[in-house]
Design an enzyme around this catalytic site. Structure first.
Site, short mmCIF file in Angstrom:
data_model
loop_
_atom_site.label_atom_id
_atom_site.label_comp_id
_atom_site.label_asym_id
_atom_site.label_seq_id
_atom_site.Cartn_x
_atom_site.Cartn_y
_atom_site.Cartn_z
N HIS A 264 0.82 -1.20 0.00
CA HIS A 264 0.00 0.00 0.00
C HIS A 264 0.86 1.26 0.00
CE1 HIS A 264 -3.84 -2.19 1.63
NE2 HIS A 264 -3.38 -2.70 0.50
N GLU B 18 1.22 3.79 2.03
CA GLU B 18 1.93 4.16 3.25
C GLU B 18 3.24 3.38 3.39
OE1 GLU B 18 -2.53 3.92 4.41
OE2 GLU B 18 -1.19 3.13 2.87
N CYS C 91 -1.49 -1.54 7.42
CA CYS C 91 -0.63 -0.36 7.30
C CYS C 91 -0.48 0.35 8.65
CB CYS C 91 -1.20 0.61 6.27
SG CYS C 91 -1.07 -0.01 4.57
N ALA D 257 -18.49 5.58 -28.85
CA ALA D 257 -17.92 6.54 -29.79
C ALA D 257 -18.99 6.92 -30.80
CB ALA D 257 -16.70 5.95 -30.51
N ARG E 111 -10.71 -0.06 -19.89
CA ARG E 111 -10.82 -1.51 -19.67
C ARG E 111 -9.91 -1.98 -18.55
NH1 ARG E 111 -10.91 -4.00 -25.87
NH2 ARG E 111 -12.97 -3.20 -26.47
N THR F 291 -23.44 -6.37 -31.05
CA THR F 291 -22.05 -5.93 -31.17
C THR F 291 -21.13 -7.11 -31.46
OG1 THR F 291 -22.39 -4.03 -29.70
CG2 THR F 291 -20.12 -4.81 -29.96
#
Length: 371
Positions: free
Chosen positions: A53, A55, A90, A160, A189, A201
């Protein structure tokens, strides 16, 4: 009272956090800056899902520079975690570093944290302040915040179009948008765990729906296919054993077309039975099932009917539209502007970002209801 320097350091941490977008999801993007005697002595960000992470990276950077974080102030864009997940807490590393103060932009609302990390730091004698650049931090991780507080999927609609609203061309030209726009779409994506299209599609474009370059991201490729029309030789099914693929079909259709259903499963795809009315799949049911499969962020890429369905049912959170510098006129097909008449409730965008990509313009923003 907020200090201008606090805001300045937190804004730097927010910029660092943005570097993780596209590689850390479904985790939040987090940045961290360590300051001592008004000097930055360490900085870091969450770089990759499953990795250290922000930190931890900042503390390590501090030590690599030969600096001591004891007595310093740690600025972090999200409450430090206090539980064992893919990495240790953390809060333990922060307490061991002995800073005088931790400034967190906002609380992590997930069930594992939700203020518990802050309490651990306070019990260790560390001064803690929250709320610096709170709105910016929550906006940066809006998908994570939604999932953490509601358990619901964040839905992005992407398409688009030409200037005159046409989504496809009748001249045989496959792409309406320019190369830079298509490259930017691959960035989207990489942000998500699922990419969804409708069966039309798949039949018209035979897409692969993978992010390129992948950067180790393999979002589930999802097809809305009420009547199991997905061609067995399409790219989605011929690569289904390499990339996760889910075909959502009507329950009755799966029963009546059991042979086709088996052939799809044999290809390596998952087949999901979804309730349907008049050939339209129950999108709310589908989203719940996707969440159960670990999909917290979903990119809907079309076509027009699918996009309109998500808008009509008010299931979308974000829109990204690429407007090509073209007027297709009679050579254009599927006018999304005309299809929008089916959306009965007006919607607007806020937190809008407009950028130029080659000769195209990209408009990205969060959806809001307009009365």
């Amino acid at each position: 009272m907020l200090d201008n320097r606090d805001i300045e350091y937190m804004q730097l941490a927010l910029k660092l956090a943005q570097r993780g977008i596209g590689t850390v999801e479904p985790n939040p993007a987090v940045g961290c800056v360590i300051v001592k005697n008004d000097k930055i002595i360490g900085k870091g960000w969450h770089k990759k899902f499953g990795g250290q992470h922000a930190e931890i990276n900042a503390i390590e950077d501090c030590k690599k520079r030969g600096n001591n974080p004891e007595g310093a102030t740690i600025y972090v864009t999200l409450e430090p975690c206090c539980h064992f997940g893919k990495t240790p807490p953390c809060t333990e590393a922060i307490i061991a570093a002995k800073p005088a103060k931790v400034v967190a932009a906002t609380i992590d609302p997930s069930k594992h944290n939700n203020g518990k990390g802050i309490e651990q730091l306070k019990k260790a004698g560390i001064d803690v302040q929250t709320g610096v650049c709170k709105k910016e931090a929550e906006l940066l991780n809006a998908p994570f915040m939604k999932f953490a507080t509601t358990g619901k999927c964040w839905v992005i609609l992407k398409w688009a179009q030409s200037i005159d609203g046409k989504m496809t061309s009748t001249s045989g030209q496959r792409w309406i948008s320019c190369e830079k726009s298509r490259k930017d779409a691959h960035r989207l994506r990489r942000r998500v765990q699922g990419v969804l299209v409708g069966i039309n599609t798949v039949i018209a474009d035979d897409p692969l729906l993978t992010p390129r370059p992948s950067k180790d991201k393999k979002p589930v490729r999802i097809v809305l296919d009420s009547f199991l029309k997905t061609p067995l030789d399409c790219k989605l099914l011929t690569t289904a054993k390499k990339f996760p693929t889910l075909i959502a079909a009507g329950r009755q259709t799966i029963k009546s077309k059991s042979r086709k259903a088996k052939e799809i499963v044999d290809k390596g795809a998952e087949l999901l039975a979804v309730p349907a009315k008049q050939g339209k799949l129950d999108l709310k049911f589908l989203l719940k099932e996707l969440v159960n499969r670990g999909i917290a962020q979903l990119l809907v890429e079309g076509g027009a009917k699918v996009i309109i369905s998500f808008l009509k049912e008010q299931l979308a959170d974000e829109i990204c539209v690429y407007i090509a510098s073209k007027i297709l006129g009679a050579q254009g097909n599927v006018n999304i502007s005309e299809s929008m008449t089916e959306v009965t409730k007006a919607a607007g965008l806020h937190y809008v970002d407009i950028k130029r990509l080659g000769d195209d313009v990209c408009i990205n923003g969060l959806l809001k209801t307009v009365d």
